[in-house]
Design a protein around this motif. Structure first.
Motif, PDB file in Angstrom:
ATOM      1  N   ARG A 234       0.810  -1.212   0.000  1.00 54.49           N
ATOM      2  CA  ARG A 234       0.000   0.000   0.000  1.00 54.49           C
ATOM      3  C   ARG A 234       0.849   1.271   0.000  1.00 54.49           C
ATOM      4  O   ARG A 234       0.422   2.289  -0.529  1.00 54.49           O
TER       5      ARG A 234
ATOM      6  N   LEU B 117       1.863   2.208  -3.463  1.00 58.12           N
ATOM      7  CA  LEU B 117       0.627   2.511  -4.201  1.00 58.12           C
ATOM      8  C   LEU B 117       0.067   3.867  -3.779  1.00 58.12           C
ATOM      9  O   LEU B 117      -0.429   4.635  -4.609  1.00 58.12           O
ATOM     10  N   SER B 118       0.165   4.155  -2.480  1.00 58.80           N
ATOM     11  CA  SER B 118      -0.303   5.452  -1.994  1.00 58.80           C
ATOM     12  C   SER B 118       0.506   6.566  -2.635  1.00 58.80           C
ATOM     13  O   SER B 118      -0.035   7.596  -3.055  1.00 58.80           O
ATOM     14  N   ALA B 119       1.837   6.329  -2.702  1.00 60.60           N
ATOM     15  CA  ALA B 119       2.711   7.349  -3.283  1.00 60.60           C
ATOM     16  C   ALA B 119       2.314   7.629  -4.723  1.00 60.60           C
ATOM     17  O   ALA B 119       2.176   8.793  -5.137  1.00 60.60           O
TER      18      ALA B 119
END
Lengths: 533, 123
Positions: free
Chosen positions: A306, A309-311
């Motif tokens: 995550r 992916l968040s970045a």
């Protein structure tokens, strides 16, 4: 003197006649025999018995009348020696016929000086008696034989029984050996719910010796403190306790630290009669550990995934929002695609996390008493724009009055409705209709939600696997690459955890309708539901 | 005077993006890369809100909250959790320790984080 003598002779002759007459009428066969054993006279009865006329026998030796001469010889000697009557059995030779068994008796006649004067011989037919005796003997023999046979039969039966008993013993031994060495712990309760058998594994699991608890009734086990987690389950069961609502008589209990047992409670039934209850203790510690490890792995992996992916998500979003300067058209298009790809990855990971939590069993986190509309209204609102963008229409049908309350973990039910709406949208063709319906079914008191689309439908041969893990229908794989194949699996698990049901109708090429329903609950029902979690 | 926001987040790029987003709308933003640094920053100057990550080196988010709870002045600072995980047990604990909101990073955009911040302390 002369006169006296004559008189005496007359008297003697009278007496002789009297005796003769008497003997003639005597029914007993009778002969008079002289000291030389010559027959002097026979009576009528004798003639009748022997078939000989008087003249044929008088003057003959007595022994000519009989079959076994040697015995008669002895008999004769005995008569002359003894004073009393002599009796024995013999075979009388009957004229022109077979010899008959007779009993003969003789009494020696002696004068005053004791001189032997001959004897009277009586002959009585004992053929009837003999016959009777023979028959009796035969009967006795038969009976004896029968008895012997029965005895033999009895012995055989006993031997057979013994063998059967031995066989039964061997079988029992085998069964007991199987039970004692069985990999699972086994406790057998009898009809009175008292412990009859506890095997070695169960002793080990429960840290108890069979001597300590054999014969104890289930109520008495309460005294053994460390058994209480197990007893809680037994008391709740239909078979051993007062419970009965619990249809699924399988339970897990952490009996010792780090040791989890799966408890199965089954009735032991022969024919129609319940003769006891078998409780089996299956060690699932390893499975539990692996499950926990797997779950933890998924959690950590998802967590780790995550972060990057968040970045990506945040960067692309801010690029698209113009926070980092204006993008030209081509740049915007590319970044949009990047954002969408990233979103798919995010969703996939969320699904994986959900599945791992479902499998851990800690899934319903925040059950609340709600009206289903409180959940559906905001979702429908948030989907309207997307539905429109895809060239679809949505129609919402619901009763004017708010439906009764149900128990729901809002976040989870939201996930289900989102899944179903996503599917309806993704698998519909442009211009299609989505009909969202809420109804309250009075009959079984459930609130039902259905989502009908006019999309591609599900091929008949694949409908069975629809709610399985990683299922994707062949016709949708071709049209949409998105989708983890976990959405319906997750939805089914969520709905069932809410005591609900989920199902569908579908026809390939025409569309599908997905339904789920939840039981109506009031405050009391809610409390009971929470207690069971 | 601009409201002060402290971001405690070990993932540099995420901290940078958030800082950018929040600064753009006029907040005064400072960044700490772990819990220890975060607590130091709080002591230097009490922020109006903390955006707090949970899994961090040296000191994690829960420990930061426990520390803040010990000080009367610090315990009142509204905290919004930004985390990669959202296990029920974690949510429970965070709530007990006084967190106002909980955001799972992949499920939110910086804009939505901003909206939550505005909701808590205004512009």
């Amino acid at each position: 003197m002369e006169k006296n003598l004559r008189k005496m002779r007359e008297d003697r002759d009278d007496l002789q006649r009297y005796v003769d007459d008497l003997t003639i009428f005597l029914p007993l066969a009778f002969c008079t025999v002289n000291p030389l054993h010559l027959i002097l006279g026979v009576n009528q009865a004798f003639q009748d018995l022997s078939n000989y006329g008087e003249m044929e026998v008088i003057g003959n030796e007595m022994d000519t009348l009989f079959l076994n001469k040697e015995e008669i010889e002895e008999f004769k000697k005995e008569i002359s020696l003894k004073k009393e009557r002599v009796t024995r059995e013999a075979s009388l030779l009957v004229k022109d016929k077979e010899a008959i068994p007779v009993s003969i008796s003789a009494l020696a006649r002696r004068d005053t000086d004791g001189n032997f004067l001959g004897y009277f011989l009586t002959v009585s037919d004992i053929s009837d008696i003999k016959e009777f005796q023979k028959r009796l003997e035969q009967r006795v023999n038969e009976k004896t034989k029968e008895l012997a046979d029965s005895r033999l039969a009895l012995i055989n039966i006993l031997e057979e029984t013994d063998e059967l008993w031995k066989e039964a013993e061997v079988e029992k031994d085998k069964t007991m050996t199987v039970i004692s060495n069985f990999i699972d712990g086994l406790l057998l309760f009898n009809k009175e719910n008292a412990i009859e058998i506890i095997n070695a594994k169960a002793e080990h699991f429960l840290k108890i010796e069979s001597d300590e608890i054999n014969g104890l009734k289930i109520e008495d086990l309460v005294k053994i403190e460390h058994l209480s987690p197990l007893l809680d389950i037994l008391f709740k069961s239909k078979e051993l306790g007062k419970g009965g609502e619990d249809e699924n008589d399988r339970n897990e209990v952490e009996i010792n630290k780090g040791q989890t047992l799966e408890i199965s409670i089954v009735p032991v039934i022969t024919g129609e009669e319940k003769i006891g209850t078998l409780v089996s203790l299956h060690d699932i510690s390893r499975e539990k550990m692996i499950e926990a490890m797997k779950s933890e792995f998924v959690s950590i992996a998802a967590h780790q995934l995550r972060t990057p992916l968040s970045a990506i998500k945040w960067t692309t979003r801010m690029l698209l929002d113009g926070d980092l300067g204006e993008l030209n058209e081509e740049q915007t298009e590319l970044v949009e695609k990047t954002y969408a790809s990233n979103e798919r990855m995010v969703n996939l990971i969320n699904d994986l996390l959900n599945v791992s939590r479902i499998e851990e069993g800690r899934y319903l986190y925040k059950p609340e008493l709600v009206h289903i509309e409180e959940i559906t209204n905001p979702i429908i609102d948030s989907y309207k724009a997307e539905i429109e963008r895809r060239g679809l229409k949505i129609e919402v049908k619901k009763p004017n009055k708010e439906t009764p309350t149900v128990v729901a973990d809002q976040e989870k039910i939201t996930l289900v409705i989102q899944n179903l709406l996503d599917n309806a949208m993704k698998y519909s063709l442009k211009g299609g209709d989505i009909i969202f319906t809420i109804t309250h079914n009075d009959k079984d008191n459930r609130v039902q939600v259905s989502i009908k689309d006019s999309g591609v439908g599900i091929p008949k041969d694949q409908q069975e696997r629809l709610f399985g893990k990683f299922f994707r229908a062949t016709n949708v794989i071709r049209m949409e690459t998105e989708g983890s194949g976990l959405g319906l699996f997750i939805s089914k698990n969520i709905i069932e955890a809410h005591e609900g049901r989920i199902w569908f109708d579908s026809e390939e090429g025409k569309g599908s309708t997905f339904y789920f329903d939840l039981p109506v609950k009031d405050q009391k029902g809610f409390e009971e539901f929470v207690k069971k979690l | 005077m601009a409201k002060k926001i402290l971001i405690i987040e070990d993932e540099e790029i995420l901290a940078d993006l958030l800082e950018k987003k929040l600064t753009q709308v006029g907040y005064e933003v400072s960044v700490a890369n772990d819990g220890v640094e975060g607590l130091d920053k709080v002591k230097e100057s009490i922020p109006d809100l903390i955006l707090l990550d949970i899994v961090m080196p040296r000191m994690g988010g829960f420990d930061v909250m426990r520390e803040l709870q010990k000080n009367q002045d610090f315990s009142k600072i509204p905290i919004v959790i930004i985390s990669n995980s959202g296990q029920p047990v974690e949510l429970d604990l965070a709530q007990k320790l006084g967190a106002k909101d909980w955001l799972i990073k992949t499920d939110f955009d910086p804009q939505e984080v901003l909206d939550k911040v505005v909701k808590q302390i205004g512009k």
